[in-house]
Design an enzyme around this catalytic site. Structure first.
Site, short mmCIF file in Angstrom:
data_model
loop_
_atom_site.label_atom_id
_atom_site.label_comp_id
_atom_site.label_asym_id
_atom_site.label_seq_id
_atom_site.Cartn_x
_atom_site.Cartn_y
_atom_site.Cartn_z
N ILE A 1 -11.32 2.18 96.30
CA ILE A 1 -9.85 3.29 96.66
C ILE A 1 -9.13 3.19 95.71
CG2 ILE A 1 -12.55 4.21 97.77
CD1 ILE A 1 -10.96 3.71 100.41
N LYS A 2 -8.24 2.13 96.41
CA LYS A 2 -6.87 1.68 96.72
C LYS A 2 -6.25 3.09 97.50
CE LYS A 2 -7.18 -0.49 92.07
NZ LYS A 2 -8.11 0.10 91.51
N ARG A 3 -6.87 3.29 97.96
CA ARG A 3 -6.22 3.94 99.37
C ARG A 3 -5.06 3.56 99.71
NH1 ARG A 3 -9.23 7.27 96.13
NH2 ARG A 3 -10.75 8.97 97.53
#
Lengths: 307, 307
Positions: B104-106
């Site tokens: 998700i690379k949040r």
């Protein structure tokens, strides 16, 4: 869309954006109760409370402001129903003539970045049809992966005349851990700022670029330097109000044309009714408190800009 | 969950993860046609095609692999129905005993980062109830905002015994634009690696930490250095196969215990049937081609590790 943003700012004389970051504890009890009565204490209930809260605030402030910035995390945390409330909020704000900045801080590479770009700013193809799934006007983008992450967004922006704000110097206390590190004597955020200027050159609106930057109000001296490095980039300024930034800190984020920056306030506006200053509105009239807080914020910033 | 990941890797003797990044053009026509016949050429139709494609691949490979890594962008681009397919995929993979790494690379700050953390790894409260909206086992996290962005994830990880993989050195060509910049003579990614090690110290599983790192297979020399800087961090290694990384490049990502790294392949596995090597399976048997590609990938990596 950068042209529409500038036009909206000129029309409202308000270089501000209202952050629609509806944490449940900002939402007055009567709004929550009504939503829970209909949907139960469920994700659907939370999403309904968020939506009703947002709608009331937008209805009460839309004529005073150029733009809103929904923070997608506050919706995503409620799963699918939360994402539906995000979408509903985006659509409603656009109906009201507001520019919508999706604060999504996405960042990946190649086809993955392209997927985020079409999902949030563009259109995705399915067979012979195409759809605009979330359809914000702008999105915030994380630069850590370099040009490979930003270019797919640029491609979509050029096609759709939309825009991005790239994180350059964020407003939080620990933003310096990496962003302030010195490279040949200059901080990393300046390097990122230079890239923002370069990316933006190939995607210009009338006076400003489709590629803007995020620079925190909490770092006014850095804002002054970055303003010069990226003269054509609109600067989205978080950190005003609750995070400690004040009107006078903001002067150097603007260009001499009085444009070039848009200042965000989230809980300072949407949860204004919880502040002592606006307590007399009462929780029932939370949206009126938000309107008063918008007026005060605009006056504070105009005063600082000597307008 | 890091303990379960290690146990799954030991059991399968396969330090790999299958990236479930279902672009529509990876999905065989017969699968798309069937989904479109039921739901039309709509977002719902695309979501159904994705889900059926994923399910077939998982059914065909789950006994050989420890984990999957769905890339959320590939679902998010199809809006709400896409997010529903993501959720369905996560749930199904967990039922099959797989560890699920949400790619998700949040990355955000404070309460916003906390919202992402509860939404993806933890539980969100609504009135007296609580819900686990997306409920992956691990999530990937972007470090650009510093500790303020990572700590809220750590809090949730400790409570839920889940984990994160922090982007350190990504596999893409332009990753060096910022990540390789020299700070007092050392590249930024080493500094981020040191932080990963520090964050990870306070959240240890039996042998490895809840805090892992992403380091691209395309930069093996950097992987060697980072391995030493973060001895207790599991390294998630993208860039194998389609992006150019090979088994022999991977040796230094592992520790001497033969553990410490998990190598991702996405299109190399899920779209294997499109490669000349697996063309004899035909599009009808795409899932069998994926199984063969998994077996070949495991053999390649085992060979490189001298097992």
């Amino acid at each position: 869309m950068i042209n529409k943003l500038v036009a909206n700012i000129k029309k409202t004389e308000a270089p501000i954006v209202v952050g629609l970051d509806p944490m449940l504890n900002y939402i007055p009890e009567h709004v929550q109760k009504k939503a829970f009565a209909e949907y139960g204490e469920t994700l659907e209930g939370a999403a309904e409370a968020i939506w009703q809260f947002n709608k009331a605030i937008v209805d009460s402030t839309y004529d005073l402001i150029p733009a809103v910035k929904p923070q997608i995390a506050m919706y995503e945390q409620f799963g699918i129903p939360g994402m539906q409330a995000f979408k509903k909020t985006v659509d409603y704000c656009k109906e009201k003539g507001l520019v919508v900045i999706g604060d999504i801080k996405r960042g990946d590479i190649g086809s993955t970045s392209a997927a985020y770009a079409v999902g949030h700013l563009g259109k995705v193809a399915v067979g012979n049809n195409s759809f605009a799934p979330f359809d914000e006007d702008f999105a915030t983008v994380n630069p850590y992966l370099g040009s490979d992450g930003v270019n797919p967004f640029l491609d979509v922006c050029k096609e759709e005349k939309k825009g991005i704000f790239v994180l350059v110097k964020t407003s939080n206390p620990s933003s310096g851990e990496f962003q302030d590190q010195k490279i040949d004597g200059r901080p990393l955020y300046e390097l990122v700022g230079e890239k923002v200027a370069a990316w933006g050159e190939e995607a210009m609106g009338d006076d400003y670029s489709y590629v803007g930057a995020v620079v925190g109000a909490t770092y006014p001296e850095m804002g002054k330097v970055l303003r010069k490095i990226m003269p054509k980039a609109y600067i989205l300024v978080p950190g005003y109000g609750a995070q400690g930034g004040k009107g006078k800190d903001l002067v150097h984020f603007f260009n001499e044309d009085g444009l070039g920056a848009i200042v965000n306030s989230s809980r300072g506006i949407i949860a204004a009714y919880k502040q002592e200053k606006y307590a007399n509105f009462g929780a029932e009239n939370f949206a009126d408190a938000s309107r008063a807080a918008v007026e005060d914020m605009v006056a504070d910033i105009k005063g600082a800009l000597g307008k």
